[in-house]
Write a protein that holds these residues in place. Structure first.
Motif, PDB file in Angstrom:
ATOM      1  N   UNK A 112       0.803  -1.316   0.084  1.00  0.00           N
ATOM      2  CA  UNK A 112       0.106  -0.185  -0.078  1.00  0.00           C
ATOM      3  C   UNK A 112       0.855   1.370   0.163  1.00  0.00           C
ATOM      4  N   UNK A 113       2.009   1.275   0.843  1.00  0.00           N
ATOM      5  CA  UNK A 113       2.774   2.426   0.949  1.00  0.00           C
ATOM      6  C   UNK A 113       3.377   2.725  -0.223  1.00  0.00           C
ATOM      7  N   UNK A 114       3.988   1.696  -1.120  1.00  0.00           N
ATOM      8  CA  UNK A 114       4.716   1.805  -2.219  1.00  0.00           C
ATOM      9  C   UNK A 114       3.626   2.274  -3.411  1.00  0.00           C
ATOM     10  N   UNK A 115       2.239   1.917  -3.433  1.00  0.00           N
ATOM     11  CA  UNK A 115       1.472   2.342  -4.399  1.00  0.00           C
ATOM     12  C   UNK A 115       1.202   3.960  -4.193  1.00  0.00           C
ATOM     13  N   UNK A 116       1.014   4.076  -2.791  1.00  0.00           N
ATOM     14  CA  UNK A 116       0.576   5.567  -2.296  1.00  0.00           C
ATOM     15  C   UNK A 116       1.663   6.600  -2.770  1.00  0.00           C
ATOM     16  N   UNK A 117       3.040   6.142  -2.845  1.00  0.00           N
ATOM     17  CA  UNK A 117       4.131   7.024  -3.268  1.00  0.00           C
ATOM     18  C   UNK A 117       3.949   7.310  -4.892  1.00  0.00           C
ATOM     19  N   UNK A 118       3.343   6.584  -5.488  1.00  0.00           N
ATOM     20  CA  UNK A 118       3.413   6.836  -7.043  1.00  0.00           C
ATOM     21  C   UNK A 118       1.851   7.537  -7.192  1.00  0.00           C
ATOM     22  N   UNK A 119       0.904   7.143  -6.427  1.00  0.00           N
ATOM     23  CA  UNK A 119      -0.448   7.885  -6.643  1.00  0.00           C
ATOM     24  C   UNK A 119      -0.442   9.304  -5.934  1.00  0.00           C
ATOM     25  N   UNK A 120       0.168   9.462  -4.909  1.00  0.00           N
ATOM     26  CA  UNK A 120       0.318  10.839  -4.543  1.00  0.00           C
ATOM     27  C   UNK A 120       1.049  11.844  -5.356  1.00  0.00           C
ATOM     28  N   UNK A 121       2.121  11.408  -6.039  1.00  0.00           N
ATOM     29  CA  UNK A 121       2.614  12.412  -6.963  1.00  0.00           C
ATOM     30  C   UNK A 121       1.751  12.613  -8.026  1.00  0.00           C
ATOM     31  N   UNK A 122       1.180  11.352  -8.546  1.00  0.00           N
ATOM     32  CA  UNK A 122       0.138  11.769  -9.689  1.00  0.00           C
ATOM     33  C   UNK A 122      -1.108  12.569  -9.281  1.00  0.00           C
ATOM     34  N   UNK A 123      -1.595  12.572  -8.093  1.00  0.00           N
ATOM     35  CA  UNK A 123      -2.700  13.492  -7.444  1.00  0.00           C
ATOM     36  C   UNK A 123      -2.039  14.856  -7.416  1.00  0.00           C
ATOM     37  N   UNK A 124      -0.853  14.995  -7.192  1.00  0.00           N
ATOM     38  CA  UNK A 124      -0.441  16.393  -7.148  1.00  0.00           C
ATOM     39  C   UNK A 124      -0.553  16.834  -8.345  1.00  0.00           C
ATOM     40  N   UNK A 125      -0.079  16.304  -9.486  1.00  0.00           N
ATOM     41  CA  UNK A 125      -0.180  16.932 -10.939  1.00  0.00           C
ATOM     42  C   UNK A 125      -1.490  17.217 -11.193  1.00  0.00           C
ATOM     43  N   UNK A 126      -2.479  16.262 -10.910  1.00  0.00           N
ATOM     44  CA  UNK A 126      -3.852  16.502 -11.225  1.00  0.00           C
ATOM     45  C   UNK A 126      -4.505  17.638 -10.443  1.00  0.00           C
ATOM     46  N   UNK A 127      -4.086  17.941  -9.238  1.00  0.00           N
ATOM     47  CA  UNK A 127      -4.442  18.843  -8.477  1.00  0.00           C
ATOM     48  C   UNK A 127      -3.921  20.348  -9.012  1.00  0.00           C
ATOM     49  N   UNK A 128      -2.847  20.458  -9.237  1.00  0.00           N
ATOM     50  CA  UNK A 128      -2.079  21.636  -9.887  1.00  0.00           C
ATOM     51  C   UNK A 128      -3.014  21.793 -11.107  1.00  0.00           C
ATOM     52  N   UNK A 129      -3.304  20.821 -12.062  1.00  0.00           N
ATOM     53  CA  UNK A 129      -4.051  21.254 -13.296  1.00  0.00           C
ATOM     54  C   UNK A 129      -5.341  21.654 -12.989  1.00  0.00           C
ATOM     55  N   UNK A 130      -5.972  21.008 -12.219  1.00  0.00           N
ATOM     56  CA  UNK A 130      -7.453  21.454 -11.814  1.00  0.00           C
ATOM     57  C   UNK A 130      -7.448  22.778 -11.298  1.00  0.00           C
ATOM     58  N   UNK A 131      -6.360  22.972 -10.489  1.00  0.00           N
ATOM     59  CA  UNK A 131      -6.338  24.435  -9.715  1.00  0.00           C
ATOM     60  C   UNK A 131      -6.244  25.556 -11.059  1.00  0.00           C
ATOM     61  N   UNK A 132      -5.444  25.410 -11.854  1.00  0.00           N
ATOM     62  CA  UNK A 132      -5.040  26.278 -13.006  1.00  0.00           C
ATOM     63  C   UNK A 132      -6.496  26.605 -13.747  1.00  0.00           C
ATOM     64  N   UNK A 133      -7.060  25.465 -13.971  1.00  0.00           N
ATOM     65  CA  UNK A 133      -8.396  25.469 -14.645  1.00  0.00           C
ATOM     66  C   UNK A 133      -9.374  26.405 -13.923  1.00  0.00           C
ATOM     67  N   UNK A 134      -9.475  25.719 -12.778  1.00  0.00           N
ATOM     68  CA  UNK A 134     -10.638  26.665 -11.864  1.00  0.00           C
ATOM     69  C   UNK A 134     -10.127  28.412 -11.731  1.00  0.00           C
ATOM     70  N   UNK A 135      -8.839  28.441 -11.541  1.00  0.00           N
ATOM     71  CA  UNK A 135      -8.584  29.854 -11.544  1.00  0.00           C
ATOM     72  C   UNK A 135      -8.902  30.633 -12.870  1.00  0.00           C
ATOM     73  N   UNK A 136      -8.793  30.138 -13.797  1.00  0.00           N
ATOM     74  CA  UNK A 136      -8.793  30.562 -15.169  1.00  0.00           C
ATOM     75  C   UNK A 136     -10.437  30.714 -15.299  1.00  0.00           C
ATOM     76  N   UNK A 137     -11.324  30.003 -14.760  1.00  0.00           N
ATOM     77  CA  UNK A 137     -12.873  30.145 -14.949  1.00  0.00           C
ATOM     78  C   UNK A 137     -13.409  29.949 -13.818  1.00  0.00           C
TER      79      UNK A 137
END
Length: 286
Positions: free
Chosen positions: A169-194
């Motif tokens: 579980x910990x090994x998977x979460x290391x990969x997933x958390x980094x992917x979630x950070x990228x998704x959050x950054x992308x969604x944040x930019x889109x929300x700020x723009x609109x």
């Protein structure tokens, strides 16, 4: 008066009417077929291979220490195939078949990296190889992963199952958390723009919630089963199987030796039974 006899090849008679005499028929000796009597002739070989197999199995069995196993159950809650919020992440997604979804995940969990980290967490004499040989990652019931660990000590079996499951579980979460950070950054930019992008704002909230939870919502540990003693095959059965295998090898060896022996005999008999050269006719004159 001179009488000329018909010219005939040496070794023929008038009764043969010029036809070549048939070679004697040697039944099974030339056919290559090996019967039971031929195998019985080599009974010492069969007995020796059987005894050798039995002795080897007895030595291999020796004094067997008891073995215990413990199973960690990990339920799988896959995302819908139509989900777009967590695109680009390694969260478990429904493959359309529960067995295929769980099988794919089981192969991912049973990795060398997880075994290495588990061995480091356990310490002692544990190595990645010994961890992988003592742990089986299989598919249990529908949407259920089972991690079964074996050890000579019941507490060690439970600890191994728990450590491997948590490490996976910990090994998977290391990969997933980094992917979630990228998704959050992308969604944040889109929300700020609109600011009126309601759907994108909802996705951002869900992504942030999962990231802050610090756990994979599609895979978790449900329970760690108590250690139970592993049932082993009775020694008498294993010795009996070894005896049958040794006997089979002995019979194969006897058949092979008999065929080689016959081939050698046929090679020796062939020159002696070759038909004389009749190209030089014999003429009797008087």
């Amino acid at each position: 008066m001179t009488t000329d006899l018909h010219r005939r090849p040496l070794g023929t008679s008038a009764a043969s009417d010029g036809k070549r005499p048939e070679a004697p028929h040697d039944g099974g000796a030339r056919s290559g077929a090996v019967g039971i009597r031929d195998v019985v002739r080599w009974w010492p070989l069969v007995v020796l291979t059987t005894l050798a197999a039995v002795v080897a199995s007895v030595v291999a069995l020796g004094p067997r220490a008891p073995s215990y196993s413990s199973t960690a159950r990990m339920p799988v809650t896959p995302l819908a195939q139509s989900d777009e919020t967590f695109l680009g992440t390694s969260l478990v997604r429904d493959a359309g078949d529960a067995n295929r979804t769980s099988s794919t995940l089981a192969r991912l969990l049973d990795s060398h990296r997880v075994a290495l980290e588990t061995a480091q967490s356990l310490g002692g004499n544990w190595t990645p190889g010994s961890v992988r040989s003592a742990v089986d990652v299989t598919v249990g019931e529908t949407n259920m992963i089972e991690i079964t660990a074996r050890a000579a000590d019941p507490d060690q079996a439970v600890r191994l199952a728990r450590t491997f499951a948590q490490t996976a579980l910990n090994d998977r979460w290391q990969t997933i958390s980094a992917q979630l950070d990228r998704r959050i950054a992308f969604a944040t930019r889109n929300t700020a723009a609109d600011p009126n992008a309601g759907e994108e704002s909802r996705r951002l909230q869900l992504l942030t919630f999962v990231r802050e939870s610090g756990a994979d919502p599609t895979l978790s540990i449900d329970s760690i089963g108590p250690a139970v003693r592993v049932k082993e095959m009775p020694a008498a059965v294993m010795i009996g199987m070894a005896a049958v295998g040794g006997m089979f090898l002995g019979v194969l060896g006897a058949v092979g030796i008999e065929r080689v022996r016959r081939r050698a005999q046929n090679d020796d008999v062939a020159p002696a039974g070759r038909e004389p050269d009749g190209s030089a006719p014999e003429t009797i004159g008087k």
